[in-house]
Design a protein around this motif. Structure first.
Motif, mmCIF file in Angstrom:
data_model
loop_
_atom_site.group_PDB
_atom_site.id
_atom_site.type_symbol
_atom_site.label_atom_id
_atom_site.label_comp_id
_atom_site.label_asym_id
_atom_site.label_seq_id
_atom_site.Cartn_x
_atom_site.Cartn_y
_atom_site.Cartn_z
ATOM 1 N N ALA A 214 0.975 -1.381 -0.067
ATOM 2 C CA ALA A 214 -0.107 0.068 0.044
ATOM 3 C C ALA A 214 0.965 1.342 0.038
ATOM 4 O O ALA A 214 0.433 2.396 -0.578
ATOM 5 C CB ALA A 214 -0.885 -0.013 1.094
ATOM 6 N N ARG A 215 1.927 1.476 0.664
ATOM 7 C CA ARG A 215 2.644 2.489 0.836
ATOM 8 C C ARG A 215 3.462 2.455 -0.523
ATOM 9 O O ARG A 215 3.999 3.824 -0.865
ATOM 10 C CB ARG A 215 3.620 2.436 2.195
ATOM 11 C CG ARG A 215 2.690 2.649 3.364
ATOM 12 C CD ARG A 215 3.681 3.426 4.469
ATOM 13 N NE ARG A 215 2.794 3.556 5.637
ATOM 14 C CZ ARG A 215 1.873 4.483 5.957
ATOM 15 N NH1 ARG A 215 1.818 5.378 4.985
ATOM 16 N NH2 ARG A 215 1.323 4.516 7.118
ATOM 17 N N LEU A 216 3.947 1.610 -0.907
ATOM 18 C CA LEU A 216 4.715 1.558 -2.312
ATOM 19 C C LEU A 216 3.830 2.099 -3.325
ATOM 20 O O LEU A 216 4.304 3.006 -4.063
ATOM 21 C CB LEU A 216 5.109 0.179 -2.857
ATOM 22 C CG LEU A 216 6.015 0.141 -4.020
ATOM 23 C CD1 LEU A 216 7.301 0.731 -3.802
ATOM 24 C CD2 LEU A 216 5.851 -1.314 -4.600
ATOM 25 N N PRO B 176 -13.136 -3.513 -4.415
ATOM 26 C CA PRO B 176 -12.504 -4.830 -5.035
ATOM 27 C C PRO B 176 -13.050 -5.916 -4.492
ATOM 28 O O PRO B 176 -13.368 -6.240 -3.176
ATOM 29 C CB PRO B 176 -11.047 -4.518 -4.789
ATOM 30 C CG PRO B 176 -11.259 -3.509 -3.629
ATOM 31 C CD PRO B 176 -12.334 -2.800 -3.730
ATOM 32 N N HIS B 177 -12.879 -7.041 -5.405
ATOM 33 C CA HIS B 177 -13.851 -8.163 -4.961
ATOM 34 C C HIS B 177 -12.932 -9.237 -4.196
ATOM 35 O O HIS B 177 -11.813 -9.429 -4.859
ATOM 36 C CB HIS B 177 -14.533 -8.848 -6.321
ATOM 37 C CG HIS B 177 -14.924 -10.224 -6.344
ATOM 38 N ND1 HIS B 177 -14.033 -11.274 -6.632
ATOM 39 C CD2 HIS B 177 -15.999 -10.715 -5.538
ATOM 40 C CE1 HIS B 177 -14.740 -12.339 -6.709
ATOM 41 N NE2 HIS B 177 -15.987 -12.145 -5.902
ATOM 42 N N PHE B 178 -13.451 -9.893 -3.515
ATOM 43 C CA PHE B 178 -12.743 -11.109 -2.788
ATOM 44 C C PHE B 178 -11.190 -10.735 -2.393
ATOM 45 O O PHE B 178 -10.880 -9.690 -2.422
ATOM 46 C CB PHE B 178 -12.849 -12.144 -3.769
ATOM 47 C CG PHE B 178 -12.548 -13.656 -3.233
ATOM 48 C CD1 PHE B 178 -13.436 -14.100 -2.093
ATOM 49 C CD2 PHE B 178 -11.455 -14.339 -3.726
ATOM 50 C CE1 PHE B 178 -13.039 -15.374 -1.532
ATOM 51 C CE2 PHE B 178 -11.182 -15.633 -3.151
ATOM 52 C CZ PHE B 178 -12.116 -16.083 -2.174
ATOM 53 N N ALA B 179 -10.481 -11.819 -2.098
ATOM 54 C CA ALA B 179 -9.056 -11.969 -2.070
ATOM 55 C C ALA B 179 -8.669 -10.570 -0.965
ATOM 56 O O ALA B 179 -7.588 -9.643 -1.615
ATOM 57 C CB ALA B 179 -8.221 -11.894 -3.656
ATOM 58 N N MET B 180 -8.986 -10.484 0.070
ATOM 59 C CA MET B 180 -8.901 -9.247 0.933
ATOM 60 C C MET B 180 -7.534 -9.175 1.205
ATOM 61 O O MET B 180 -7.062 -8.066 1.540
ATOM 62 C CB MET B 180 -9.901 -9.445 1.889
ATOM 63 C CG MET B 180 -9.470 -10.570 3.164
ATOM 64 S SD MET B 180 -10.445 -10.775 4.369
ATOM 65 C CE MET B 180 -9.713 -11.996 5.535
ATOM 66 N N GLU B 181 -6.695 -10.224 1.413
ATOM 67 C CA GLU B 181 -5.180 -10.118 1.516
ATOM 68 C C GLU B 181 -4.567 -9.233 0.759
ATOM 69 O O GLU B 181 -3.599 -8.877 1.036
ATOM 70 C CB GLU B 181 -4.679 -11.524 1.614
ATOM 71 C CG GLU B 181 -5.247 -12.278 2.810
ATOM 72 C CD GLU B 181 -6.440 -13.146 2.608
ATOM 73 O OE1 GLU B 181 -7.004 -13.825 3.289
ATOM 74 O OE2 GLU B 181 -7.109 -12.941 1.615
ATOM 75 N N LEU B 182 -4.915 -9.240 -0.508
ATOM 76 C CA LEU B 182 -4.325 -8.309 -1.638
ATOM 77 C C LEU B 182 -4.996 -6.879 -1.697
ATOM 78 O O LEU B 182 -4.375 -5.981 -1.511
ATOM 79 C CB LEU B 182 -4.369 -8.949 -2.981
ATOM 80 C CG LEU B 182 -4.083 -8.170 -4.144
ATOM 81 C CD1 LEU B 182 -2.467 -7.773 -3.920
ATOM 82 C CD2 LEU B 182 -4.318 -9.270 -5.296
ATOM 83 N N HIS B 183 -6.414 -7.192 -1.835
ATOM 84 C CA HIS B 183 -7.178 -5.902 -1.946
ATOM 85 C C HIS B 183 -7.247 -4.869 -0.974
ATOM 86 O O HIS B 183 -7.353 -3.698 -1.069
ATOM 87 C CB HIS B 183 -8.443 -6.251 -2.422
ATOM 88 C CG HIS B 183 -8.653 -7.021 -3.759
ATOM 89 N ND1 HIS B 183 -9.338 -7.982 -4.005
ATOM 90 C CD2 HIS B 183 -8.013 -6.523 -5.006
ATOM 91 C CE1 HIS B 183 -9.321 -8.415 -5.327
ATOM 92 N NE2 HIS B 183 -8.562 -7.377 -6.000
#
Length: 389
Positions: free
Chosen positions: A143-145, A318-325
Protein backbone atom coordinates in the motif's frame (compact mmCIF):
# COMPACT_ATOMS: atom_id res chain seq x y z
CA UNK A 1 26.36 16.47 -5.63
CA UNK A 2 28.87 13.74 -4.77
CA UNK A 3 27.00 13.02 -1.56
CA UNK A 4 23.71 12.68 -3.45
CA UNK A 5 25.29 10.21 -5.88
CA UNK A 6 26.65 8.20 -2.97
CA UNK A 7 23.20 7.93 -1.42
CA UNK A 8 21.76 6.67 -4.68
CA UNK A 9 24.51 4.08 -5.11
CA UNK A 10 23.92 2.80 -1.57
CA UNK A 11 20.25 2.07 -2.27
CA UNK A 12 19.62 -1.65 -1.48
CA UNK A 13 17.90 -2.49 -4.77
CA UNK A 14 20.27 -2.78 -7.70
CA UNK A 15 19.21 -1.90 -11.22
CA UNK A 16 21.09 -4.95 -12.49
CA UNK A 17 19.13 -7.61 -10.58
CA UNK A 18 17.68 -10.49 -12.60
CA UNK A 19 14.99 -13.09 -12.04
CA UNK A 20 16.80 -16.34 -11.32
CA UNK A 21 13.99 -18.80 -10.57
CA UNK A 22 10.20 -19.08 -10.66
CA UNK A 23 8.07 -21.66 -8.87
CA UNK A 24 4.36 -22.15 -9.55
CA UNK A 25 2.02 -24.30 -7.48
CA UNK A 26 -1.55 -25.47 -7.98
CA UNK A 27 -3.27 -25.72 -4.61
CA UNK A 28 -6.83 -26.85 -3.90
CA UNK A 29 -8.09 -25.20 -0.72
CA UNK A 30 -11.00 -27.18 0.78
CA UNK A 31 -13.94 -25.22 2.20
CA UNK A 32 -15.46 -26.25 5.52
CA UNK A 33 -19.01 -26.26 4.11
CA UNK A 34 -20.39 -26.39 0.54
CA UNK A 35 -21.25 -22.86 -0.60
CA UNK A 36 -24.42 -21.97 -2.51
CA UNK A 37 -25.49 -18.70 -4.09
CA UNK A 38 -28.21 -17.93 -6.63
CA UNK A 39 -26.34 -19.71 -9.43
CA UNK A 40 -26.73 -22.97 -7.52
CA UNK A 41 -30.44 -22.51 -6.84
CA UNK A 42 -31.09 -21.77 -10.52
CA UNK A 43 -29.24 -24.97 -11.51
CA UNK A 44 -26.37 -23.22 -13.30
CA UNK A 45 -23.69 -24.40 -10.89
CA UNK A 46 -23.11 -26.98 -8.18
CA UNK A 47 -22.25 -25.99 -4.60
CA UNK A 48 -18.64 -24.90 -4.25
CA UNK A 49 -16.45 -27.16 -2.11
CA UNK A 50 -12.93 -25.85 -2.83
CA UNK A 51 -10.97 -22.98 -4.32
CA UNK A 52 -8.14 -23.58 -6.80
CA UNK A 53 -5.17 -21.33 -6.02
CA UNK A 54 -2.31 -20.58 -8.40
CA UNK A 55 0.73 -19.47 -6.41
CA UNK A 56 3.78 -17.89 -8.03
CA UNK A 57 7.07 -17.48 -6.19
CA UNK A 58 9.85 -15.47 -7.80
CA UNK A 59 13.48 -15.28 -6.70
CA UNK A 60 16.30 -13.04 -7.98
CA UNK A 61 20.08 -13.16 -8.20
CA UNK A 62 20.36 -10.66 -5.35
CA UNK A 63 18.16 -12.74 -3.05
CA UNK A 64 14.87 -10.94 -3.63
CA UNK A 65 11.67 -12.94 -3.16
CA UNK A 66 8.08 -12.28 -4.18
CA UNK A 67 4.86 -14.20 -3.57
CA UNK A 68 1.78 -13.82 -5.74
CA UNK A 69 -1.44 -15.66 -6.40
CA UNK A 70 -4.46 -16.01 -8.59
CA UNK A 71 -7.45 -18.26 -8.08
CA UNK A 72 -10.43 -20.00 -9.62
CA UNK A 73 -13.75 -20.97 -8.10
CA UNK A 74 -14.99 -24.26 -9.55
CA UNK A 75 -13.47 -25.10 -12.96
CA UNK A 76 -10.40 -23.35 -14.34
CA UNK A 77 -7.67 -23.87 -11.78
CA UNK A 78 -5.82 -26.53 -13.74
CA UNK A 79 -6.13 -24.44 -16.88
CA UNK A 80 -4.54 -21.46 -15.13
CA UNK A 81 -1.70 -23.65 -13.89
CA UNK A 82 -1.03 -25.12 -17.34
CA UNK A 83 -0.99 -21.70 -18.99
CA UNK A 84 1.29 -20.35 -16.25
CA UNK A 85 3.61 -23.30 -16.77
CA UNK A 86 3.95 -22.49 -20.47
CA UNK A 87 4.73 -18.79 -20.03
CA UNK A 88 6.80 -18.93 -16.81
CA UNK A 89 10.18 -19.45 -18.57
CA UNK A 90 9.67 -16.02 -20.14
CA UNK A 91 10.43 -14.48 -16.74
CA UNK A 92 13.93 -15.93 -16.34
CA UNK A 93 16.64 -13.31 -16.79
CA UNK A 94 14.27 -10.32 -16.70
CA UNK A 95 14.85 -7.38 -14.38
CA UNK A 96 12.13 -7.74 -11.70
CA UNK A 97 11.61 -3.98 -11.58
CA UNK A 98 10.38 -3.94 -15.19
CA UNK A 99 6.90 -5.05 -14.16
CA UNK A 100 4.91 -3.47 -17.00
CA UNK A 101 7.38 -4.74 -19.58
CA UNK A 102 7.16 -8.25 -18.11
CA UNK A 103 3.34 -8.16 -18.07
CA UNK A 104 3.31 -7.29 -21.77
CA UNK A 105 5.86 -9.98 -22.54
CA UNK A 106 3.82 -12.62 -20.70
CA UNK A 107 0.67 -11.47 -22.47
CA UNK A 108 2.27 -11.81 -25.91
CA UNK A 109 3.64 -15.23 -24.97
CA UNK A 110 0.06 -16.47 -24.88
CA UNK A 111 -1.51 -13.98 -27.28
CA UNK A 112 -3.31 -16.60 -29.38
CA UNK A 113 -5.61 -17.46 -26.46
CA UNK A 114 -6.53 -13.85 -25.85
CA UNK A 115 -6.04 -11.05 -23.35
CA UNK A 116 -8.65 -11.99 -20.78
CA UNK A 117 -9.93 -15.01 -18.86
CA UNK A 118 -7.52 -17.80 -17.96
CA UNK A 119 -4.69 -16.19 -19.93
CA UNK A 120 -4.61 -12.98 -17.89
CA UNK A 121 -5.51 -14.70 -14.61
CA UNK A 122 -2.38 -16.84 -14.97
CA UNK A 123 -0.33 -13.69 -15.57
CA UNK A 124 -1.93 -12.18 -12.47
CA UNK A 125 -0.09 -14.53 -10.11
CA UNK A 126 3.30 -13.49 -11.55
CA UNK A 127 2.38 -9.81 -11.56
CA UNK A 128 1.34 -9.83 -7.91
CA UNK A 129 4.58 -11.62 -7.00
CA UNK A 130 6.64 -8.96 -8.80
CA UNK A 131 4.88 -6.13 -6.95
CA UNK A 132 5.33 -7.99 -3.67
CA UNK A 133 9.05 -8.33 -4.44
CA UNK A 134 9.37 -4.66 -5.39
CA UNK A 135 7.72 -3.49 -2.16
CA UNK A 136 9.94 -5.79 -0.10
CA UNK A 137 13.06 -4.40 -1.77
CA UNK A 138 11.89 -0.92 -0.77
CA UNK A 139 11.08 -2.19 2.76
CA UNK A 140 7.52 -0.86 2.34
CA UNK A 141 4.10 -2.40 2.50
CA UNK A 142 2.49 -2.72 -0.91
CA UNK A 143 0.00 0.00 0.00
CA UNK A 144 2.74 2.47 0.89
CA UNK A 145 4.76 1.60 -2.21
CA UNK A 146 1.74 2.43 -4.36
CA UNK A 147 0.85 5.56 -2.36
CA UNK A 148 -1.55 4.86 0.48
CA UNK A 149 -4.39 7.27 1.19
CA UNK A 150 -5.33 5.67 4.52
CA UNK A 151 -4.20 3.14 7.13
CA UNK A 152 -7.51 1.27 7.27
CA UNK A 153 -10.41 0.56 4.92
CA UNK A 154 -14.12 0.03 5.46
CA UNK A 155 -14.93 -3.67 5.38
CA UNK A 156 -18.07 -5.77 5.01
CA UNK A 157 -18.62 -9.50 5.45
CA UNK A 158 -19.99 -11.78 2.72
CA UNK A 159 -19.15 -15.30 3.90
CA UNK A 160 -21.91 -15.34 6.52
CA UNK A 161 -24.73 -14.36 4.15
CA UNK A 162 -24.97 -17.13 1.54
CA UNK A 163 -28.30 -18.57 0.42
CA UNK A 164 -27.70 -21.97 1.97
CA UNK A 165 -27.61 -20.30 5.40
CA UNK A 166 -30.94 -20.52 7.31
CA UNK A 167 -32.39 -17.19 8.41
CA UNK A 168 -31.83 -17.75 12.13
CA UNK A 169 -28.16 -18.55 11.50
CA UNK A 170 -27.94 -15.56 9.18
CA UNK A 171 -28.83 -13.29 12.09
CA UNK A 172 -26.28 -15.01 14.32
CA UNK A 173 -23.63 -14.53 11.63
CA UNK A 174 -24.31 -10.80 11.46
CA UNK A 175 -23.74 -10.54 15.20
CA UNK A 176 -20.48 -12.49 14.92
CA UNK A 177 -19.26 -10.16 12.17
CA UNK A 178 -20.08 -7.06 14.17
CA UNK A 179 -18.32 -8.46 17.22
CA UNK A 180 -15.21 -8.92 15.06
CA UNK A 181 -15.25 -5.22 14.20
CA UNK A 182 -16.59 -5.65 10.66
CA UNK A 183 -18.54 -2.63 9.43
CA UNK A 184 -21.05 -4.00 6.90
CA UNK A 185 -23.05 -7.10 5.99
CA UNK A 186 -23.77 -8.46 2.51
CA UNK A 187 -26.56 -10.92 1.81
CA UNK A 188 -26.92 -13.17 -1.18
CA UNK A 189 -30.25 -12.87 -2.99
CA UNK A 190 -31.62 -14.36 -6.21
CA UNK A 191 -33.94 -17.04 -4.83
CA UNK A 192 -36.37 -18.57 -7.37
CA UNK A 193 -39.12 -17.09 -5.15
CA UNK A 194 -38.39 -13.38 -4.90
CA UNK A 195 -40.55 -13.06 -1.80
CA UNK A 196 -38.04 -15.20 0.09
CA UNK A 197 -35.33 -12.67 -0.75
CA UNK A 198 -37.47 -9.78 0.42
CA UNK A 199 -38.31 -11.48 3.73
CA UNK A 200 -34.66 -12.33 4.43
CA UNK A 201 -33.46 -8.81 3.67
CA UNK A 202 -36.30 -7.33 5.71
CA UNK A 203 -35.42 -9.52 8.71
CA UNK A 204 -31.71 -8.68 8.57
CA UNK A 205 -32.41 -4.97 8.18
CA UNK A 206 -34.66 -5.05 11.24
CA UNK A 207 -31.99 -6.97 13.16
CA UNK A 208 -29.18 -4.57 12.21
CA UNK A 209 -31.15 -1.36 12.57
CA UNK A 210 -31.88 1.27 9.96
CA UNK A 211 -28.39 2.70 9.51
CA UNK A 212 -25.97 -0.24 9.70
CA UNK A 213 -24.41 -0.77 6.22
CA UNK A 214 -26.22 -3.59 4.38
CA UNK A 215 -25.64 -4.79 0.80
CA UNK A 216 -27.24 -7.50 -1.38
CA UNK A 217 -25.78 -9.57 -4.21
CA UNK A 218 -27.91 -11.33 -6.87
CA UNK A 219 -24.94 -12.98 -8.63
CA UNK A 220 -26.28 -12.21 -12.14
CA UNK A 221 -29.44 -14.29 -11.74
CA UNK A 222 -32.19 -11.79 -12.61
CA UNK A 223 -33.43 -10.85 -16.06
CA UNK A 224 -34.05 -7.17 -16.76
CA UNK A 225 -37.74 -7.21 -15.75
CA UNK A 226 -37.05 -9.02 -12.48
CA UNK A 227 -34.11 -6.74 -11.72
CA UNK A 228 -36.35 -3.69 -12.16
CA UNK A 229 -38.94 -5.09 -9.75
CA UNK A 230 -36.39 -6.18 -7.15
CA UNK A 231 -34.46 -2.93 -7.24
CA UNK A 232 -37.74 -1.12 -6.67
CA UNK A 233 -38.62 -3.41 -3.73
CA UNK A 234 -35.18 -3.00 -2.17
CA UNK A 235 -35.27 0.82 -2.24
CA UNK A 236 -37.02 0.73 1.14
CA UNK A 237 -34.11 -1.00 2.92
CA UNK A 238 -31.48 1.74 2.67
CA UNK A 239 -28.91 -0.55 1.04
CA UNK A 240 -25.34 0.47 0.32
CA UNK A 241 -25.67 -1.27 -3.05
CA UNK A 242 -27.40 -3.95 -5.12
CA UNK A 243 -24.72 -6.13 -6.69
CA UNK A 244 -24.78 -7.94 -10.03
CA UNK A 245 -28.54 -7.69 -10.62
CA UNK A 246 -27.97 -8.71 -14.25
CA UNK A 247 -25.58 -10.73 -16.38
CA UNK A 248 -22.06 -9.47 -15.75
CA UNK A 249 -21.63 -8.36 -19.40
CA UNK A 250 -24.95 -6.49 -19.66
CA UNK A 251 -23.52 -2.98 -19.44
CA UNK A 252 -26.59 -1.28 -20.91
CA UNK A 253 -28.94 -3.06 -18.51
CA UNK A 254 -26.84 -2.12 -15.50
CA UNK A 255 -26.66 1.48 -16.74
CA UNK A 256 -30.46 1.68 -16.92
CA UNK A 257 -30.76 0.47 -13.31
CA UNK A 258 -28.06 2.85 -12.10
CA UNK A 259 -29.86 5.75 -13.76
CA UNK A 260 -33.33 4.85 -12.48
CA UNK A 261 -32.87 3.89 -8.82
CA UNK A 262 -31.50 5.70 -5.79
CA UNK A 263 -29.82 2.57 -4.42
CA UNK A 264 -26.35 2.30 -5.97
CA UNK A 265 -25.59 -0.54 -8.41
CA UNK A 266 -22.38 -2.56 -8.02
CA UNK A 267 -20.71 -4.88 -10.52
CA UNK A 268 -17.38 -5.74 -12.16
CA UNK A 269 -16.01 -8.75 -10.28
CA UNK A 270 -16.36 -11.12 -13.26
CA UNK A 271 -14.61 -8.87 -15.76
CA UNK A 272 -11.13 -10.00 -16.76
CA UNK A 273 -9.61 -7.12 -18.72
CA UNK A 274 -9.25 -3.36 -18.63
CA UNK A 275 -11.31 -3.01 -21.80
CA UNK A 276 -14.25 -4.91 -20.31
CA UNK A 277 -14.23 -2.55 -17.34
CA UNK A 278 -13.96 0.45 -19.64
CA UNK A 279 -17.29 -0.31 -21.26
CA UNK A 280 -19.06 -0.21 -17.88
CA UNK A 281 -17.17 2.90 -16.81
CA UNK A 282 -17.97 4.86 -19.97
CA UNK A 283 -21.66 3.93 -19.82
CA UNK A 284 -21.78 4.72 -16.09
CA UNK A 285 -23.27 1.27 -15.71
CA UNK A 286 -22.23 0.98 -12.08
CA UNK A 287 -21.93 3.22 -9.04
CA UNK A 288 -19.54 0.88 -7.24
CA UNK A 289 -16.97 -0.73 -9.50
CA UNK A 290 -15.73 -4.09 -8.18
CA UNK A 291 -12.48 -5.02 -9.96
CA UNK A 292 -10.69 -8.21 -8.93
CA UNK A 293 -6.91 -7.91 -9.33
CA UNK A 294 -6.18 -11.64 -9.82
CA UNK A 295 -9.00 -11.95 -12.36
CA UNK A 296 -8.05 -8.86 -14.34
CA UNK A 297 -4.42 -9.94 -14.64
CA UNK A 298 -2.74 -8.64 -11.51
CA UNK A 299 -1.92 -5.31 -9.93
CA UNK A 300 -0.61 -3.70 -13.13
CA UNK A 301 -3.96 -3.78 -15.02
CA UNK A 302 -5.90 -3.26 -11.78
CA UNK A 303 -4.21 0.10 -11.32
CA UNK A 304 -5.35 1.11 -14.82
CA UNK A 305 -8.93 0.17 -13.97
CA UNK A 306 -8.77 2.10 -10.69
CA UNK A 307 -7.38 5.15 -12.46
CA UNK A 308 -10.24 5.11 -14.96
CA UNK A 309 -12.77 4.66 -12.16
CA UNK A 310 -11.32 7.65 -10.31
CA UNK A 311 -11.42 9.78 -13.46
CA UNK A 312 -15.12 9.02 -13.92
CA UNK A 313 -15.96 9.58 -10.26
CA UNK A 314 -16.93 6.01 -9.39
CA UNK A 315 -16.82 4.43 -5.97
CA UNK A 316 -14.69 1.30 -5.54
CA UNK A 317 -15.16 -2.05 -3.80
CA UNK A 318 -12.63 -4.66 -5.02
CA UNK A 319 -13.90 -8.24 -5.02
CA UNK A 320 -12.70 -11.10 -2.77
CA UNK A 321 -8.98 -11.73 -1.96
CA UNK A 322 -8.92 -9.28 0.95
CA UNK A 323 -5.28 -10.16 1.66
CA UNK A 324 -4.35 -8.36 -1.56
CA UNK A 325 -7.18 -5.89 -2.00
CA UNK A 326 -6.79 -4.23 1.40
CA UNK A 327 -3.52 -2.77 0.05
CA UNK A 328 -5.02 -1.70 -3.27
CA UNK A 329 -8.15 -0.21 -1.71
CA UNK A 330 -5.98 1.83 0.63
CA UNK A 331 -4.59 3.73 -2.38
CA UNK A 332 -7.95 4.83 -3.85
CA UNK A 333 -8.74 8.53 -3.21
CA UNK A 334 -12.44 8.01 -2.44
CA UNK A 335 -13.20 5.84 0.60
CA UNK A 336 -13.71 2.28 -0.71
CA UNK A 337 -15.00 -0.99 0.76
CA UNK A 338 -13.07 -4.28 1.07
CA UNK A 339 -14.87 -7.61 1.12
CA UNK A 340 -14.18 -9.71 4.22
CA UNK A 341 -13.82 -13.41 3.37
CA UNK A 342 -11.94 -15.59 5.83
CA UNK A 343 -11.82 -18.48 3.34
CA UNK A 344 -8.19 -17.91 2.29
CA UNK A 345 -6.83 -17.53 5.83
CA UNK A 346 -5.61 -21.17 6.16
CA UNK A 347 -3.19 -20.54 3.29
CA UNK A 348 -1.19 -17.90 5.17
CA UNK A 349 0.57 -17.52 8.50
CA UNK A 350 -0.60 -13.92 8.95
CA UNK A 351 -4.08 -12.57 9.74
CA UNK A 352 -5.72 -9.27 8.88
CA UNK A 353 -7.16 -7.21 11.71
CA UNK A 354 -10.62 -5.62 11.81
CA UNK A 355 -11.61 -2.90 14.24
CA UNK A 356 -14.43 -0.36 14.47
CA UNK A 357 -15.86 -1.38 11.11
CA UNK A 358 -12.55 -1.20 9.29
CA UNK A 359 -9.77 -3.50 8.07
CA UNK A 360 -6.28 -2.40 9.08
CA UNK A 361 -3.73 -2.18 6.27
CA UNK A 362 -0.72 -4.40 7.11
CA UNK A 363 2.57 -2.59 7.62
CA UNK A 364 4.81 -5.59 6.91
CA UNK A 365 6.90 -5.30 3.71
CA UNK A 366 5.15 -6.30 0.50
CA UNK A 367 1.83 -8.06 0.87
CA UNK A 368 2.96 -9.09 4.32
CA UNK A 369 2.11 -12.73 3.63
CA UNK A 370 3.90 -16.06 3.91
CA UNK A 371 2.53 -19.50 3.01
CA UNK A 372 1.45 -21.74 5.88
CA UNK A 373 2.71 -25.30 6.35
CA UNK A 374 -0.75 -26.61 5.46
CA UNK A 375 -0.36 -25.52 1.82
CA UNK A 376 1.94 -28.43 1.00
CA UNK A 377 -0.80 -30.91 1.89
CA UNK A 378 -3.22 -29.24 -0.53
CA UNK A 379 -0.72 -28.93 -3.41
CA UNK A 380 -1.75 -30.90 -6.50
CA UNK A 381 1.05 -29.84 -8.87
CA UNK A 382 4.24 -27.82 -8.71
CA UNK A 383 7.07 -26.89 -11.05
CA UNK A 384 10.19 -24.73 -10.80
CA UNK A 385 12.00 -22.94 -13.64
CA UNK A 386 15.56 -21.70 -13.30
CA UNK A 387 17.83 -22.63 -10.43
CA UNK A 388 17.93 -21.50 -6.80
CA UNK A 389 21.48 -20.80 -5.62
Amino acid sequence: MAMQNSVLLDTPSSDGDKIEWVKISLVFLPLANPISDAKVLTGRQKPMTEIAMLFAEIGTQEGGYGLGFSYSKRAGGRGQFEHAKEIAPTLIGENPSDISKIWTKLCWAGASVGRSGIATQAIGAFDVALWDLKAKRANLSLARLLGAQRDSVRTYNTSGGFLHTPLDQLLVNTDISREKGIGGIKLKVGQPDCQVDIKRVEAVRAHLGDDFPLMVDANQQWDRATAQRMCREFEQFNLVWIEEPLDCYDAEGHAALAEKFDTPIATGEMLTSVSEHMEFIKLRATDYLMPDAPRVGGITPYLKVASLAEHYGLMLAPHFAMELHVHLAATYPTEPWVEHFEWLEPLFNERLETRDGRMLVPTRPGLGLSLSERVSGWTAAQVTFGEKK
